[in-house]
Design a protein around this motif. Structure first.
Motif, short mmCIF file in Angstrom:
data_model
loop_
_atom_site.label_atom_id
_atom_site.label_comp_id
_atom_site.label_asym_id
_atom_site.label_seq_id
_atom_site.Cartn_x
_atom_site.Cartn_y
_atom_site.Cartn_z
N ALA A 37 0.86 -1.20 0.00
CA ALA A 37 0.00 0.00 0.00
C ALA A 37 0.89 1.24 0.00
O ALA A 37 2.11 1.16 0.17
CB ALA A 37 -0.93 0.00 1.21
N ARG A 39 1.24 5.56 1.15
CA ARG A 39 0.79 6.75 1.86
C ARG A 39 0.96 7.92 0.88
O ARG A 39 1.97 8.01 0.20
CB ARG A 39 1.62 6.98 3.12
CG ARG A 39 1.05 8.08 3.99
CD ARG A 39 1.53 8.00 5.40
NE ARG A 39 0.86 9.05 6.16
CZ ARG A 39 1.39 9.67 7.19
NH1 ARG A 39 2.58 9.33 7.63
NH2 ARG A 39 0.73 10.60 7.81
N LEU A 55 -3.58 7.47 6.33
CA LEU A 55 -4.47 6.76 5.41
C LEU A 55 -3.60 6.02 4.42
O LEU A 55 -2.71 6.62 3.80
CB LEU A 55 -5.37 7.77 4.70
CG LEU A 55 -6.44 7.24 3.78
CD1 LEU A 55 -7.46 6.44 4.56
CD2 LEU A 55 -7.13 8.40 3.09
N TYR A 56 -3.80 4.72 4.27
CA TYR A 56 -3.02 3.90 3.35
C TYR A 56 -3.91 3.43 2.22
O TYR A 56 -5.05 3.03 2.44
CB TYR A 56 -2.42 2.70 4.08
CG TYR A 56 -1.62 3.10 5.29
CD1 TYR A 56 -0.43 3.81 5.15
CD2 TYR A 56 -2.06 2.80 6.57
CE1 TYR A 56 0.30 4.19 6.26
CE2 TYR A 56 -1.33 3.19 7.68
CZ TYR A 56 -0.15 3.88 7.52
OH TYR A 56 0.56 4.27 8.61
N MET A 57 -3.39 3.48 0.99
CA MET A 57 -4.18 3.12 -0.18
C MET A 57 -3.52 1.99 -0.94
O MET A 57 -2.32 2.05 -1.23
CB MET A 57 -4.32 4.32 -1.11
CG MET A 57 -5.05 5.49 -0.53
SD MET A 57 -5.30 6.74 -1.80
CE MET A 57 -5.73 8.13 -0.79
N ASP A 58 -4.33 0.97 -1.28
CA ASP A 58 -3.83 -0.05 -2.17
C ASP A 58 -3.95 0.46 -3.61
O ASP A 58 -4.39 1.59 -3.84
CB ASP A 58 -4.59 -1.36 -1.97
CG ASP A 58 -6.09 -1.24 -2.26
OD1 ASP A 58 -6.54 -0.19 -2.78
OD2 ASP A 58 -6.81 -2.21 -1.97
N ARG A 61 -7.57 1.60 -4.67
CA ARG A 61 -7.99 2.84 -4.00
C ARG A 61 -7.19 4.03 -4.52
O ARG A 61 -7.72 5.11 -4.70
CB ARG A 61 -7.82 2.69 -2.49
CG ARG A 61 -8.13 3.93 -1.69
CD ARG A 61 -9.61 4.28 -1.72
NE ARG A 61 -9.88 5.46 -0.96
CZ ARG A 61 -10.10 6.67 -1.48
NH1 ARG A 61 -10.13 6.83 -2.77
NH2 ARG A 61 -10.32 7.71 -0.70
N LEU A 62 -5.91 3.81 -4.80
CA LEU A 62 -5.06 4.87 -5.34
C LEU A 62 -5.53 5.28 -6.74
O LEU A 62 -5.61 6.47 -7.05
CB LEU A 62 -3.61 4.40 -5.37
CG LEU A 62 -2.56 5.42 -5.77
CD1 LEU A 62 -2.60 6.61 -4.84
CD2 LEU A 62 -1.20 4.77 -5.75
N PHE A 65 -8.63 7.31 -6.32
CA PHE A 65 -8.27 8.63 -5.81
C PHE A 65 -7.75 9.53 -6.93
O PHE A 65 -8.19 10.68 -7.09
CB PHE A 65 -7.22 8.48 -4.69
CG PHE A 65 -6.66 9.77 -4.19
CD1 PHE A 65 -7.41 10.60 -3.38
CD2 PHE A 65 -5.37 10.17 -4.53
CE1 PHE A 65 -6.89 11.80 -2.91
CE2 PHE A 65 -4.84 11.35 -4.06
CZ PHE A 65 -5.62 12.17 -3.25
N ASP A 118 -12.11 14.28 1.79
CA ASP A 118 -13.04 13.52 0.95
C ASP A 118 -14.24 14.35 0.51
O ASP A 118 -15.14 13.85 -0.16
CB ASP A 118 -13.51 12.25 1.67
CG ASP A 118 -14.28 12.52 2.96
OD1 ASP A 118 -14.49 13.71 3.31
OD2 ASP A 118 -14.68 11.56 3.63
#
Length: 166
Positions: A37, A39, A55-58, A61-62, A65, A118
């Protein structure tokens, strides 16, 4: 002196509505996040959760975003909710899971509404023996007659202002 653990192996600059937006990605493992993931920093500021926690994004999700940034264009923020600090409210108590909804309970607000990254408004509430940042759409102020002095006056001023405008 301890070395700075930050590394940004991936970065890019996007133009959103003609303005540059710098995106930097750092491996989540450095900050105690899950392996694989990332940051994210946007314009040299960490993109954290509404509670301030990292908040960490895989990858999925990235991608969501980044696509959201590109598709957004000029954003019109939603209007500030009619909520103030120290207000008596009915709020939906969070359930066990992040997206589960519990039951409505009576509580108090401890902050003014906060516009998060968000695009949603949040307010710090206290109810049922705990505090958390609740989405303002899950918070309903009680009528003025149930409010303490300052929030009651705030509500009356809002009513008078509305009546004057219409």
């Amino acid at each position: 002196m301890r070395p700075d653990p930050r590394r940004f192996p991936v970065s890019c600059v996007l133009r959103v509505d003609g303005k540059p937006v710098r995106i930097q990605l750092s491996p989540a493992e450095i900050y105690g996040g899950p392996e694989g993931a990332w940051r994210v920093r946007v314009n040299r500021r960490w993109h954290d959760g509404v509670d301030g926690a990292p908040l960490y994004m895989d990858r999925a999700r990235l991608a969501e975003f980044m696509a959201g940034l590109l598709a957004a264009g000029p954003l019109e923020p939603t209007p500030r909710p009619e909520i103030c600090a120290d207000m008596r409210v009915r709020v939906w108590l969070p359930g066990e899971g992040e997206l589960d909804v519990g039951e409505p309970v009576m509580g108090w607000t401890y902050s003014e509404p906060i516009l998060a990254n968000d695009g949603c408004w949040y307010v710090l509430v206290s109810a049922a023996g705990r505090r958390w940042h609740a989405r303002c759409e899950d918070v309903t102020p009680l009528p003025a007659k149930y409010q303490a002095g300052r929030p009651r006056q705030w509500m009356k001023n809002r009513e008078a202002q509305y009546d004057h405008e219409h």
